[in-house]
Design an enzyme around this catalytic site. Structure first.
Site, PDB file in Angstrom:
ATOM      1  N   ASN A 139       0.848  -1.188   0.000  1.00  0.00           N
ATOM      2  CA  ASN A 139       0.000   0.000   0.000  1.00  0.00           C
ATOM      3  C   ASN A 139       0.883   1.237   0.000  1.00  0.00           C
ATOM      4  OD1 ASN A 139      -1.986   1.891   0.241  1.00  0.00           O
ATOM      5  ND2 ASN A 139      -2.819   1.123   2.183  1.00  0.00           N
ATOM      6  N   ASN A 144      -5.672   6.619  -1.245  1.00  0.00           N
ATOM      7  CA  ASN A 144      -6.609   6.116  -2.257  1.00  0.00           C
ATOM      8  C   ASN A 144      -7.319   4.830  -1.809  1.00  0.00           C
ATOM      9  OD1 ASN A 144      -4.790   4.008  -2.565  1.00  0.00           O
ATOM     10  ND2 ASN A 144      -3.929   4.755  -4.496  1.00  0.00           N
ATOM     11  N   ASP A 145      -7.150   4.449  -0.551  1.00  0.00           N
ATOM     12  CA  ASP A 145      -7.725   3.173  -0.089  1.00  0.00           C
ATOM     13  C   ASP A 145      -9.238   3.127  -0.278  1.00  0.00           C
ATOM     14  OD1 ASP A 145      -5.180   2.554   0.584  1.00  0.00           O
ATOM     15  OD2 ASP A 145      -5.510   2.455   2.763  1.00  0.00           O
ATOM     16  N   GLY A 165      -6.048  -2.398   0.187  1.00  0.00           N
ATOM     17  CA  GLY A 165      -5.422  -1.076   0.018  1.00  0.00           C
ATOM     18  C   GLY A 165      -4.145  -1.051  -0.807  1.00  0.00           C
ATOM     19  N   ASP A 167      -1.658  -0.972  -4.009  1.00  0.00           N
ATOM     20  CA  ASP A 167      -1.837  -0.125  -5.193  1.00  0.00           C
ATOM     21  C   ASP A 167      -0.588  -0.086  -6.075  1.00  0.00           C
ATOM     22  OD1 ASP A 167      -0.174   1.536  -3.629  1.00  0.00           O
ATOM     23  OD2 ASP A 167      -1.925   2.490  -2.714  1.00  0.00           O
ATOM     24  N   ASP A 332      -7.479 -13.701 -19.454  1.00  0.00           N
ATOM     25  CA  ASP A 332      -8.204 -14.521 -18.494  1.00  0.00           C
ATOM     26  C   ASP A 332      -9.166 -15.474 -19.220  1.00  0.00           C
ATOM     27  OD1 ASP A 332      -8.963 -14.950 -15.672  1.00  0.00           O
ATOM     28  OD2 ASP A 332     -10.910 -14.193 -16.309  1.00  0.00           O
ATOM     29  N   GLU A 361      -5.066 -17.923 -20.475  1.00  0.00           N
ATOM     30  CA  GLU A 361      -5.276 -18.844 -19.349  1.00  0.00           C
ATOM     31  C   GLU A 361      -6.052 -20.052 -19.884  1.00  0.00           C
ATOM     32  OE1 GLU A 361      -7.322 -19.139 -14.937  1.00  0.00           O
ATOM     33  OE2 GLU A 361      -8.300 -18.023 -16.527  1.00  0.00           O
TER      34      GLU A 361
HETATM   35 CA    CA Z   1      -3.831   2.376  -1.288  1.00  0.00          CA
END
Ligand code: CA
Length: 620
Positions: A139, A144-145, A165, A167, A332, A361
């Site tokens: 984090n 920006n959490d 959180g 980033d 994906d 994948e």
């Molecule tokens: Ca964050």
């Protein structure tokens, strides 16, 4: 009179203001919001989303741009413009929408391509990928959490399905750690916006294909991360999902037409049995259920057979490559999407960027099934997926057992490896398989903490992964012996990297923060990774192996005058082997043990400790 005149002026100002603000609020999305001049494919689709814009007349104030087609889907909130940019240079222009007396002006830009943009270098067997789940690594920016206005309103590090959180700033802050470890590429689980009410920390429920999730950072931060990673010798592989999106995506909530999603946009569960795609006996029912069925209720299944959907997705991937300079895409749930559209996608991306790489994948049970999905597969012919790299899931399955199970005289242990690799003829290009011990969806290589006491298992596994054929991928935390069992839920597989959060009691990013055993594993892996970076025989060489004997598995990687020979003892006891049968890969009596770094002289016999690992380098 005076007051009347004032009234009129006031009214005019107010009216002008009203018109401008109405125009600005009318357009909610422009996708893509800009493009480039001089792309190989001259066509551009611009998707416009705004209240009631569907009946607008469209005009452009542009030089040498031809409006080929204006598509008006059944939903009046959309317009799809198809432009021919074949003769257009870089420029700014306006897209003007006229509806009765209402006029909406949308500024648009065709940018100049960056020098060398078309030659972006992909990843291959000279690379080792390091997979990071961005929410769970570090984090770097607690501000920006939680982003006001987004649907998930809290972080909860104690909750496996919650946001923690982590980033892009956290990854940026630890680029030196990653580069120092010796990997050469980072694969990030999806960073695109996932504005869902819950459980979307993993990134696989995209709500805006063109936007980095604001809890992870901004588009510009991602572009800079790729640039800074590149300066440290690290490539970046971006995760993309064409099969499905998040149910909060505007394209689903207010869909252009109901055929943008499979089963006419009505939730119908996928069978998850994509073997039906290559099954010669498959029923139409099973094929449709697997491919058109939805991944979950909140992950609506995009209909890639709708040509507008296909173009939207193809352009999106090209936009990210051009914008951010990424080196690869991991697609994906590749077999869950329409085969032909995915083949066209690979062709379009590799047509625009010939040196790029894409890994799909392909989570299927056998090499036969997986080989079907690789470009040039003789088993799939005349179909061709155009997909250069597929994921070697059977390889992963092998690594869950062969480093524990004793290698017998006839079967078990490394006999499984021998048998599996001896079937590589099914693959169009086994050197382009993505190989791994684990990833974010599987149990970790060590299932529980107690197992990590056995470092021989670690040494053998990472040696095998990093020296046999394929493009190796490591999962973050492997270097510090993170252990997890999928039976304990996905959250257990995706725990926070210790030291990534302010206030963490341990910081495993530093040697001082790691235990002695973690440092031993870390040191071994780091030495091997760094040695591998400069090893052409591993990156491009041939693979030759011997039937295991006396419990020992021996193989050679060779390119020109350079060869590597690996010995893996598959038993829990010391083994002494006669070297005579290995003469064809032992060109000299002298070799360098690349882990012990000492020069050794080979005699008639070689003794390996219990579960011993020996890597010899010859220069002939
Ligand atoms: Ca964050």
């Amino acid at each position: 009179m005076k007051s009347n005149a004032m009234w009129i002026i006031t009214l005019m100002v107010w009216f002008a203001g009203f018109q401008t603000s109405a125009a600005a609020s009318m357009i909610k999305k422009v996708a893509p919001s800009f493009w480039w001049a001089g792309m190989k494919n001259p066509e551009l689709q611009v998707l416009l989303y705004g209240d009631g814009i569907g009946s607008s007349e469209v005009s452009l104030s542009a030089n040498d741009i031809v409006v080929k087609e204006v598509v008006r889907p059944e939903n009046p909130n959309y317009l799809l413009l198809y432009l021919d940019l074949g003769k257009a240079g870089a420029q700014k222009f306006d897209i003007t929408l006229k509806q009765n007396k209402k006029k909406t002006v949308i500024p648009y830009e065709l940018r100049e391509r960056a020098a060398g943009a078309g030659e972006v270098e992909g990843f291959d067997a000279s690379d080792v990928l390091y997979l990071i789940m961005p929410d769970r690594f570090a984090n770097g920016d607690p501000s920006n959490d939680v982003v006001p206005g987004m649907l998930e309103r809290k972080i909860d590090r104690a909750y496996g399905f919650g946001r923690h959180g982590g980033d892009l700033k956290g990854i940026q802050d630890h680029l030196d750690y990653i580069a120092d470890l010796g990997v050469t590429a980072i694969w990030l689980n999806p960073i695109q916006e996932n504005d869902m009410p819950e459980s979307s920390y993993h990134g696989y429920a995209i709500t805006d294909y063109y936007q980095v999730d604001r809890r992870l950072g901004s588009n510009e931060e991602f572009r800079l991360l790729v640039k800074n990673a590149s300066a440290k010798g690290l490539k970046v592989v971006m995760d993309m999902i064409f099969n499905h999106c998040g149910s909060e995506n505007y394209l689903f909530k207010d869909k252009p037409s109901k055929d943008w999603f499979n089963y006419d946009s009505q939730y119908t569960q996928s069978s998850f049995k994509t073997a039906s795609q290559s099954d010669p006996h498959a029923s139409a029912y099973d094929q449709k259920r697997a491919v058109d069925g939805w991944f979950t209720r909140v992950m609506p299944d995009l209909n890639q057979r709708n040509p507008h959907v296909a173009t939207y997705l193809i352009q999106n991937s090209i936009w990210w490559i051009e914008y951010a300079g990424i080196n690869g895409i991991r697609q994906d749930t590749h077999p869950y999407a329409d085969f032909d559209m995915m083949a066209r996608w690979c062709e379009a991306v590799l047509g625009e960027y010939p040196a790029f790489n894409i890994v799909g994948e392909t989570w299927l049970g056998s090499n036969v099934q997986i080989s079907y999905w690789q470009r040039g597969s003789r088993l799939a012919a005349p179909r061709d997926s155009n997909l250069p790299t597929v994921m070697d899931f059977p390889f992963m399955e092998l690594t869950t057992r062969v480093f524990d199970e004793p290698t017998g005289d006839w079967d078990g242990g490394f006999f499984r490896v021998y048998e599996y690799l001896s079937q590589d003829f099914v693959y169009a290009d086994p050197t382009r398989l993505l190989t791994f011990l684990d990833n974010h969806d599987t149990s970790r290589f060590y299932r529980d903490e107690a197992d990590t006491k056995n470092l021989d298992r670690f040494r053998q596994a990472v040696t095998f992964l990093l020296t046999t054929r394929g493009i190796p991928q490591l999962y973050y935390g492997t270097e510090i012996l993170m252990a997890a069992d999928k039976a304990d839920g996905d959250g257990a597989l995706r725990v926070d990297f210790p030291g990534g959060w302010a206030g963490d009691t341990t910081d495993a990013f530093t040697a001082a923060g790691r235990t002695a055993r973690q440092n031993e594993a870390f040191g071994f892996l780091r030495e091997l990774l760094r040695w591998r970076q400069h090893n052409q025989a591993i990156a491009q060489g041939t693979l030759k192996h011997f039937l295991p004997q006396d419990g020992v598995y021996v193989y050679e990687r060779k390119l020109g005058g350079e060869s590597i020979v690996v010995f893996l003892n598959g038993r829990d006891s010391e083994r002494t082997i006669e070297l005579d049968r290995y003469r064809e890969v032992l060109p000299d009596a002298k070799a360098r043990d690349i882990i012990g770094r000492e020069e050794i002289t080979l005699q008639e016999r070689l003794t390996l400790p219990a579960r011993g690992t020996l890597i010899l380098k010859f220069n002939v």
